[in-house]
Write a protein that holds these residues in place. Structure first.
Motif, PDB file in Angstrom:
ATOM      1  N   ASN A  98      52.902  13.558  57.613  1.00  0.00           N
ATOM      2  CA  ASN A  98      54.216  13.238  58.387  1.00  0.00           C
ATOM      3  C   ASN A  98      53.975  13.915  59.231  1.00  0.00           C
ATOM      4  N   TYR A 121      71.456  28.250  57.814  1.00  0.00           N
ATOM      5  CA  TYR A 121      70.143  29.175  56.737  1.00  0.00           C
ATOM      6  C   TYR A 121      70.217  30.285  57.809  1.00  0.00           C
ATOM      7  N   TYR A 147      53.022  30.833  65.017  1.00  0.00           N
ATOM      8  CA  TYR A 147      52.466  31.204  63.869  1.00  0.00           C
ATOM      9  C   TYR A 147      52.138  32.373  63.803  1.00  0.00           C
ATOM     10  N   LEU A 190      50.874  22.501  52.968  1.00  0.00           N
ATOM     11  CA  LEU A 190      51.585  20.682  53.278  1.00  0.00           C
ATOM     12  C   LEU A 190      50.451  20.319  54.130  1.00  0.00           C
ATOM     13  N   LEU A 200      54.892  23.125  56.979  1.00  0.00           N
ATOM     14  CA  LEU A 200      53.192  22.858  57.986  1.00  0.00           C
ATOM     15  C   LEU A 200      52.314  23.064  56.787  1.00  0.00           C
ATOM     16  N   ARG A 226      55.377  25.398  68.099  1.00  0.00           N
ATOM     17  CA  ARG A 226      55.740  26.514  66.438  1.00  0.00           C
ATOM     18  C   ARG A 226      54.756  27.655  66.993  1.00  0.00           C
ATOM     19  N   ASN A 257      57.420  31.753  62.545  1.00  0.00           N
ATOM     20  CA  ASN A 257      56.465  30.937  62.043  1.00  0.00           C
ATOM     21  C   ASN A 257      55.592  31.956  61.028  1.00  0.00           C
ATOM     22  N   VAL A 264      65.724  25.906  55.056  1.00  0.00           N
ATOM     23  CA  VAL A 264      66.915  25.125  56.481  1.00  0.00           C
ATOM     24  C   VAL A 264      67.416  23.621  55.782  1.00  0.00           C
ATOM     25  N   PHE A 316      56.782  14.226  61.545  1.00  0.00           N
ATOM     26  CA  PHE A 316      58.276  14.290  61.917  1.00  0.00           C
ATOM     27  C   PHE A 316      58.561  14.225  63.774  1.00  0.00           C
TER      28      PHE A 316
HETATM   29  O1  LIG Z   1      55.706  17.951  57.067  1.00  0.00           O
HETATM   30  C1  LIG Z   1      55.699  18.531  57.602  1.00  0.00           C
HETATM   31  C2  LIG Z   1      56.656  19.466  57.939  1.00  0.00           C
HETATM   32  C3  LIG Z   1      56.859  20.535  58.647  1.00  0.00           C
HETATM   33  N1  LIG Z   1      56.508  19.811  59.977  1.00  0.00           N
HETATM   34  C4  LIG Z   1      57.091  19.858  61.322  1.00  0.00           C
HETATM   35  O2  LIG Z   1      56.272  21.374  61.458  1.00  0.00           O
HETATM   36  C5  LIG Z   1      56.980  22.817  62.035  1.00  0.00           C
HETATM   37  C6  LIG Z   1      57.110  23.423  61.539  1.00  0.00           C
HETATM   38  O3  LIG Z   1      57.716  23.521  59.568  1.00  0.00           O
HETATM   39  P1  LIG Z   1      57.668  23.670  58.881  1.00  0.00           P
HETATM   40  O4  LIG Z   1      58.827  23.195  58.052  1.00  0.00           O
HETATM   41  O5  LIG Z   1      56.531  24.825  58.683  1.00  0.00           O
HETATM   42  O6  LIG Z   1      58.813  25.615  59.529  1.00  0.00           O
HETATM   43  P2  LIG Z   1      60.016  25.661  60.877  1.00  0.00           P
HETATM   44  O7  LIG Z   1      59.137  25.756  62.042  1.00  0.00           O
HETATM   45  O8  LIG Z   1      60.790  24.291  60.786  1.00  0.00           O
HETATM   46  O9  LIG Z   1      60.661  26.789  60.040  1.00  0.00           O
HETATM   47  C7  LIG Z   1      60.176  28.628  59.947  1.00  0.00           C
HETATM   48  O10 LIG Z   1      61.062  28.195  61.484  1.00  0.00           O
HETATM   49  C8  LIG Z   1      62.244  28.108  60.449  1.00  0.00           C
HETATM   50  C9  LIG Z   1      63.603  28.536  61.940  1.00  0.00           C
HETATM   51  O11 LIG Z   1      63.016  27.847  62.718  1.00  0.00           O
HETATM   52  C10 LIG Z   1      62.529  29.973  59.004  1.00  0.00           C
HETATM   53  O12 LIG Z   1      63.024  30.308  59.340  1.00  0.00           O
HETATM   54  C11 LIG Z   1      61.603  28.716  58.330  1.00  0.00           C
HETATM   55  O13 LIG Z   1      61.715  29.692  56.990  1.00  0.00           O
HETATM   56  C12 LIG Z   1      60.116  29.232  58.835  1.00  0.00           C
HETATM   57  O14 LIG Z   1      59.380  28.648  57.563  1.00  0.00           O
HETATM   58  C13 LIG Z   1      58.241  21.764  63.066  1.00  0.00           C
HETATM   59  O15 LIG Z   1      58.004  20.851  63.823  1.00  0.00           O
HETATM   60  C14 LIG Z   1      58.024  19.871  61.750  1.00  0.00           C
HETATM   61  O16 LIG Z   1      59.014  19.044  61.941  1.00  0.00           O
HETATM   62  C15 LIG Z   1      55.826  18.341  60.058  1.00  0.00           C
HETATM   63  O17 LIG Z   1      56.058  17.701  60.612  1.00  0.00           O
HETATM   64  N2  LIG Z   1      55.735  17.494  58.628  1.00  0.00           N
END
Ligand SMILES: O=c1ccn([C@@H]2O[C@H](COP(=O)(O)OP(=O)(O)O[C@H]3O[C@H](CO)[C@H](O)[C@H](O)[C@H]3O)[C@@H](O)[C@H]2O)c(=O)[nH]1
Length: 322
Positions: free
Chosen positions: A200, A137, A217, A187, A184, A215, A166, A75, A202
């Protein structure tokens, strides 16, 4: 049956390819290895290192269908390099659909995403919800969904788009890893392994029960099963769109706590600013997948999903140290 799996050296594509082989199908993986790993292609699949834009070189009438995973899927990167997303995801799929049309291959399962909806008005999200992606994306994946609908209407393609929430967990030798890591669960597992000091968080001021993002999962093996069901459900001239999630949301803090329980590691956390473009809550209604595909996910326990991801993370670290 014989299937082409684009992106089959990646996380989700590799797990689906493995499931297809286990079901007795012949699998040809096409992957340019831009983000995939050669060792992720399951044993028993044929492998072509190549680009989807050149799919016409390899696709012929001996194939019964295509499962299309190859895409750019970060993203954050899509915001700074949108042209890569339009080129790879939209241009690449256009070439693939053209090659399928030429070869007379009439069945497609496409990996779409919850990012097509953007910030939802209501959760759980149903497929008829407004599609207002908040990043290139999601916009590129939505454009592909429109492209597929028109291909089905005009040329009789039978297609199913699966909108993933997710995806997490691991299956066989395939698990989640990105370089650099941005997701997430992997990490947090790096913190548990001592490869990172803290996770972190966020944002803790979202309108959610504990202030952190929520989210849905879903275990990658449950997700894979939906693809095999989609191949059976695809009808000529129709494009079915189904959300795939468990219908239950977990906050970032709940996920961190689950990783503490599974790994026994304390996992320090640091509150950081919100990440741009993150919706507060994304939870799927998977009623369509249950009804139209007969999908019934069985690995819905978050601790079980995290335990599989942890086992995978430990296995790749052990391999790295050898
Ligand atoms: O170090 C981190 C990483 C993530 N987050 C939080 O954890 C949640 C999940 O984050 P991810 O990056 O794991 O996943 P996303 O929900 O952002 O992304 C998922 O959904 C997206 C669509 O919204 C895309 O499809 C992407 O490929 C898919 O993994 C989010 O709220 C993010 O802000 C943190 O707090 N700290």
């Amino acid at each position: 049956m014989k299937y082409l799996v684009t992106g089959g050296a990646g996380y989700v594509g590799g797990v689906v390819a493995q499931h297809l082989l286990e079901a007795g199908h012949e699998v040809v993986v096409l992957d340019n290895l831009s983000t995939g790993f050669r060792e992720g292609v399951p044993t028993g699949a044929s492998f072509i290192e190549g680009d989807i834009r050149d799919a016409a070189k390899w696709l012929d009438s001996s194939f019964d269908g295509v499962l299309h995973f190859a895409a750019s899927s970060q993203v954050g990167e899509s915001v700074v390099k949108p042209e890569k997303y339009w080129d790879n995801n939209v241009g690449g799929t256009m070439a693939l659909l053209g090659a399928m049309r030429e070869a007379g291959v009439k069945k497609l399962v496409f990996s779409s995403t919850a990012a097509t909806y953007g910030e939802p008005e209501e959760v759980p999200i149903v497929e008829s919800a407004p599609t207002r992606p908040t990043n290139p994306y999601g916009a590129s994946k939505l454009a592909v969904d429109f492209m597929i609908t028109s291909e089905a209407n005009a040329h009789g393609l039978g297609a199913v788009s699966l909108r993933y929430f997710n995806v997490a967990g691991a299956y066989g030798k395939q698990g989640e890893r990105h370089d650099p890591e941005s997701h997430l669960i992997p990490l947090i597992l790096q913190v548990a392994q001592g490869r990172r000091e803290a996770i972190n968080v966020f944002g803790e001021d979202y309108p959610t029960p504990d202030g952190t993002c929520v989210r849905d999962y879903i275990h990658v093996a449950d997700l894979a099963e939906a693809h095999l069901l989609a191949l059976k459900a695809a009808e000529p001239g129709e494009h079915l769109i189904c959300n795939l999630g468990n219908g239950e949301g977990f906050s970032v803090r709940q996920v961190i706590e689950t990783v503490r329980q599974v790994t026994g590691h304390p996992i320090p956390e640091v509150v950081a600013p919100r990440r741009g473009g993150d919706p507060a809550t994304l939870v799927a209604s998977a009623a369509t997948a249950r009804e139209k595909l007969g999908w019934n996910p069985s690995r819905t326990d978050l601790a079980g999903i995290v335990a599989d991801a942890w086992e995978f993370a430990q296995s790749i670290s052990a391999a790295r140290e050898q």
